[in-house]
Design a protein around this motif. Structure first.
Motif, PDB file in Angstrom:
ATOM      1  N   LEU A 105       0.826  -1.202   0.000  1.00  0.00           N
ATOM      2  CA  LEU A 105       0.000   0.000   0.000  1.00  0.00           C
ATOM      3  C   LEU A 105       0.866   1.260   0.000  1.00  0.00           C
ATOM      4  O   LEU A 105       0.584   2.224  -0.720  1.00  0.00           O
ATOM      5  N   PHE A 106       1.921   1.225   0.789  1.00  0.00           N
ATOM      6  CA  PHE A 106       2.820   2.381   0.869  1.00  0.00           C
ATOM      7  C   PHE A 106       3.510   2.633  -0.470  1.00  0.00           C
ATOM      8  O   PHE A 106       3.517   3.768  -0.978  1.00  0.00           O
ATOM      9  N   CYS A 107       4.096   1.595  -1.045  1.00  0.00           N
ATOM     10  CA  CYS A 107       4.849   1.769  -2.291  1.00  0.00           C
ATOM     11  C   CYS A 107       3.938   2.149  -3.454  1.00  0.00           C
ATOM     12  O   CYS A 107       4.335   2.926  -4.335  1.00  0.00           O
ATOM     13  N   ASP A 108       2.721   1.615  -3.478  1.00  0.00           N
ATOM     14  CA  ASP A 108       1.764   2.017  -4.509  1.00  0.00           C
ATOM     15  C   ASP A 108       1.446   3.501  -4.400  1.00  0.00           C
ATOM     16  O   ASP A 108       1.379   4.219  -5.417  1.00  0.00           O
ATOM     17  N   ALA A 109       1.246   3.970  -3.172  1.00  0.00           N
ATOM     18  CA  ALA A 109       0.935   5.384  -2.966  1.00  0.00           C
ATOM     19  C   ALA A 109       2.105   6.276  -3.376  1.00  0.00           C
ATOM     20  O   ALA A 109       1.913   7.311  -4.020  1.00  0.00           O
ATOM     21  N   ILE A 110       3.303   5.869  -3.013  1.00  0.00           N
ATOM     22  CA  ILE A 110       4.497   6.642  -3.375  1.00  0.00           C
ATOM     23  C   ILE A 110       4.654   6.713  -4.891  1.00  0.00           C
ATOM     24  O   ILE A 110       4.975   7.758  -5.465  1.00  0.00           O
ATOM     25  N   LYS A 111       4.389   5.590  -5.556  1.00  0.00           N
ATOM     26  CA  LYS A 111       4.528   5.555  -7.014  1.00  0.00           C
ATOM     27  C   LYS A 111       3.494   6.451  -7.694  1.00  0.00           C
ATOM     28  O   LYS A 111       3.816   7.186  -8.640  1.00  0.00           O
ATOM     29  N   VAL A 112       2.266   6.420  -7.216  1.00  0.00           N
ATOM     30  CA  VAL A 112       1.204   7.223  -7.825  1.00  0.00           C
ATOM     31  C   VAL A 112       1.375   8.709  -7.523  1.00  0.00           C
ATOM     32  O   VAL A 112       1.200   9.560  -8.406  1.00  0.00           O
ATOM     33  N   LEU A 113       1.765   9.031  -6.314  1.00  0.00           N
ATOM     34  CA  LEU A 113       1.762  10.421  -5.868  1.00  0.00           C
ATOM     35  C   LEU A 113       3.086  11.146  -6.056  1.00  0.00           C
ATOM     36  O   LEU A 113       3.102  12.358  -6.253  1.00  0.00           O
ATOM     37  N   GLN A 324      -2.133  -7.972  -8.048  1.00  0.00           N
ATOM     38  CA  GLN A 324      -1.899  -7.385  -9.367  1.00  0.00           C
ATOM     39  C   GLN A 324      -2.588  -6.045  -9.578  1.00  0.00           C
ATOM     40  O   GLN A 324      -2.242  -5.311 -10.498  1.00  0.00           O
ATOM     41  N   ASN A 325      -3.554  -5.722  -8.726  1.00  0.00           N
ATOM     42  CA  ASN A 325      -4.283  -4.462  -8.896  1.00  0.00           C
ATOM     43  C   ASN A 325      -4.851  -4.027  -7.554  1.00  0.00           C
ATOM     44  O   ASN A 325      -4.694  -4.716  -6.531  1.00  0.00           O
ATOM     45  N   ILE A 326      -5.522  -2.879  -7.565  1.00  0.00           N
ATOM     46  CA  ILE A 326      -6.075  -2.315  -6.341  1.00  0.00           C
ATOM     47  C   ILE A 326      -7.090  -3.255  -5.699  1.00  0.00           C
ATOM     48  O   ILE A 326      -7.134  -3.406  -4.470  1.00  0.00           O
ATOM     49  N   LYS A 327      -7.906  -3.903  -6.534  1.00  0.00           N
ATOM     50  CA  LYS A 327      -8.924  -4.810  -6.008  1.00  0.00           C
ATOM     51  C   LYS A 327      -8.291  -5.979  -5.260  1.00  0.00           C
ATOM     52  O   LYS A 327      -8.735  -6.356  -4.166  1.00  0.00           O
ATOM     53  N   GLU A 328      -7.234  -6.554  -5.834  1.00  0.00           N
ATOM     54  CA  GLU A 328      -6.558  -7.674  -5.189  1.00  0.00           C
ATOM     55  C   GLU A 328      -5.837  -7.230  -3.921  1.00  0.00           C
ATOM     56  O   GLU A 328      -5.771  -7.977  -2.942  1.00  0.00           O
ATOM     57  N   ILE A 329      -5.310  -6.016  -3.929  1.00  0.00           N
ATOM     58  CA  ILE A 329      -4.662  -5.482  -2.725  1.00  0.00           C
ATOM     59  C   ILE A 329      -5.683  -5.338  -1.601  1.00  0.00           C
ATOM     60  O   ILE A 329      -5.415  -5.678  -0.440  1.00  0.00           O
ATOM     61  N   SER A 330      -6.875  -4.856  -1.940  1.00  0.00           N
ATOM     62  CA  SER A 330      -7.943  -4.706  -0.948  1.00  0.00           C
ATOM     63  C   SER A 330      -8.368  -6.064  -0.388  1.00  0.00           C
ATOM     64  O   SER A 330      -8.602  -6.202   0.826  1.00  0.00           O
ATOM     65  N   MET A 331      -8.464  -7.072  -1.253  1.00  0.00           N
ATOM     66  CA  MET A 331      -8.822  -8.416  -0.798  1.00  0.00           C
ATOM     67  C   MET A 331      -7.753  -8.986   0.109  1.00  0.00           C
ATOM     68  O   MET A 331      -8.045  -9.576   1.163  1.00  0.00           O
ATOM     69  N   PHE A 332      -6.492  -8.812  -0.269  1.00  0.00           N
ATOM     70  CA  PHE A 332      -5.373  -9.296   0.534  1.00  0.00           C
ATOM     71  C   PHE A 332      -5.378  -8.616   1.906  1.00  0.00           C
ATOM     72  O   PHE A 332      -5.165  -9.258   2.942  1.00  0.00           O
ATOM     73  N   SER A 333      -5.657  -7.318   1.892  1.00  0.00           N
ATOM     74  CA  SER A 333      -5.724  -6.558   3.141  1.00  0.00           C
ATOM     75  C   SER A 333      -6.864  -7.055   4.021  1.00  0.00           C
ATOM     76  O   SER A 333      -6.717  -7.167   5.244  1.00  0.00           O
ATOM     77  N   GLN A 334      -7.987  -7.380   3.393  1.00  0.00           N
ATOM     78  CA  GLN A 334      -9.143  -7.847   4.150  1.00  0.00           C
ATOM     79  C   GLN A 334      -8.865  -9.205   4.786  1.00  0.00           C
ATOM     80  O   GLN A 334      -9.226  -9.442   5.949  1.00  0.00           O
ATOM     81  N   TYR A 335      -8.210 -10.107   4.056  1.00  0.00           N
ATOM     82  CA  TYR A 335      -7.871 -11.413   4.610  1.00  0.00           C
ATOM     83  C   TYR A 335      -6.907 -11.270   5.792  1.00  0.00           C
ATOM     84  O   TYR A 335      -7.032 -11.983   6.805  1.00  0.00           O
ATOM     85  N   ALA A 336      -5.949 -10.364   5.661  1.00  0.00           N
ATOM     86  CA  ALA A 336      -5.014 -10.122   6.761  1.00  0.00           C
ATOM     87  C   ALA A 336      -5.752  -9.593   7.988  1.00  0.00           C
ATOM     88  O   ALA A 336      -5.437  -9.943   9.130  1.00  0.00           O
ATOM     89  N   SER A 337      -6.751  -8.747   7.744  1.00  0.00           N
ATOM     90  CA  SER A 337      -7.558  -8.213   8.843  1.00  0.00           C
ATOM     91  C   SER A 337      -8.332  -9.320   9.540  1.00  0.00           C
ATOM     92  O   SER A 337      -8.371  -9.377  10.780  1.00  0.00           O
ATOM     93  N   TYR A 338      -8.931 -10.222   8.767  1.00  0.00           N
ATOM     94  CA  TYR A 338      -9.676 -11.335   9.358  1.00  0.00           C
ATOM     95  C   TYR A 338      -8.751 -12.236  10.179  1.00  0.00           C
ATOM     96  O   TYR A 338      -9.124 -12.714  11.261  1.00  0.00           O
TER      97      TYR A 338
END
Length: 368
Positions: A105-113, A324-338
């Protein structure tokens, strides 16, 4: 027995907990909360924070009951050797998963911004190496960096909130008070990852100077995140509205960009905000890298965690690149949260069993 080379003060415990919690997710939290709970996202965020604070208290009470040991040692006395080993392995997987999620999440934000032309792999490797350098210096070095950086991170976030209030429209939040409470509760499991990190208490209590106060200072450590997160969601929605926030990739950065000073002074306040946000992300990733190395070390019955750090880094690197994309990152994050919530449930069970079986006295007697 506990190692005595690193001794942490009570205030350092506060800042370690705070810096482990407050980090990367602050950029996307308003969008996530608003998608799940609409205008009531700030209420859902606050409820999640309160529930996680209760979990922190139970976690700290368990850690205080065994002040000279990590959860890897005393769990064997409570539930037996094999279940304790399984629990230790799950903790290891959890720390690696959350660390990889936050890093991506951090590196994606740095790359975009900031660094659009820099390959994502280069950003991940660079940030990981910086975290490795800090972790190799031990928990006392991590604590000192947290103690130095965290007040600046918290202060900058509060400054963004205060300066944004002049554009705030409370009417945007009024629909929240017409919502059903279940709409807020539905968002809790997903929002929980923003508050995860206080599990560090289960591993650093043996290094604390006064373990009797770990509950008090651990609780004080989570309070800033509860109020900052809730205010960020409320102010972002109050300024931009529900729909624009749900469509924004990083609504917190958009909030910082709304801030204007007279005379053209500090036209890009969002850059100023990101400097201190990077510091927060750095301490968070470093903490989870440290926790993953310590957990696998204690799982194997060893003491020196440093040789495991170079072995863990490639695993975190590959996991960070897996989505591979924002959607998969969100899913991965959600699984880690669970997974984190499941582990917290186990911690509650361990504490109840420890109280019922009066576990902890045997450890105290061993140290007399």
């Amino acid at each position: 027995m506990k190692e005595r080379s690193d001794r942490l003060s009570n205030i350092q415990i506060l800042f370690i907990v705070s810096s482990t919690i407050i980090g990367v997710t602050v950029l996307t939290l308003p969008r996530t909360a608003t998608e799940l709970a609409k205008a009531g996202g700030f209420i859902a965020t606050f409820i999640t924070g309160v529930l996680m604070a209760l979990m922190l208290i139970i976690t700290a009470l368990l850690a205080r009951r065994f002040p000279n040991y990590t959860i890897m040692e005393y769990s064997k006395e409570i539930i037996g050797l094999v279940p304790a080993k399984i629990l230790g392995f799950v903790f290891f997987c959890y720390f690696i998963s959350v660390g990889a999620t936050i890093l991506r999440l951090f590196c994606d934000a740095i790359k975009v911004l900031l660094l659009e032309n820099t390959p994502l792999e280069v950003l991940i490797i660079t940030f990981l190496l910086a975290a490795v350098y800090l972790c190799l210096n031990g928990i006392s070095s991590i604590a000192k960096i947290c103690e130095l950086f965290e007040p600046l991170v918290i202060g900058t976030m509060l400054l963004v909130i205060v300066l944004s209030l002049k554009n705030f429209n409370f009417e945007e939040l009024l629909p929240a008070f017409k919502q059903d409470i279940f709409e807020w509760l539905h968002a809790v499991p997903t929002l929980a990852i923003s508050y995860l990190g206080f599990e560090v208490l289960l591993f650093i209590t043996p290094y604390v100077q006064d373990a009797s106060k770990v509950v008090k200072y651990g609780f004080c450590g989570i309070l800033p995140s509860i109020f900052i997160y809730s205010l960020f969601v409320a102010v972002t929605v109050g300024i931009a509205g529900v729909e624009p926030v749900t469509r924004s990739l990083y609504p917190t950065i958009q909030l910082a960009r709304y801030i204007k000073f007279p005379g053209g002074f500090a036209e890009r306040f969002d850059i100023f905000f990101m400097i201190f946000w990077i510091l927060g992300a750095y301490t968070t990733v470093s903490s989870f890298l440290y926790l993953s190395s310590v957990s696998i070390t204690r799982l194997l019955g060893l003491r020196n965690y440093k040789p495991f750090i170079p072995l863990i880094v490639p695993v975190i690197y590959m996991l960070a690149l897996f989505p591979q994309n924002i959607k998969e990152i969100s899913m991965f994050s959600q699984y880690a949260s669970y997974l984190g919530l499941a582990l917290l449930a186990v911690v509650v069970v361990l504490y109840i069993l420890a109280v019922i079986l009066k576990k902890g006295e045997i450890f105290k007697n061993d140290n007399k």
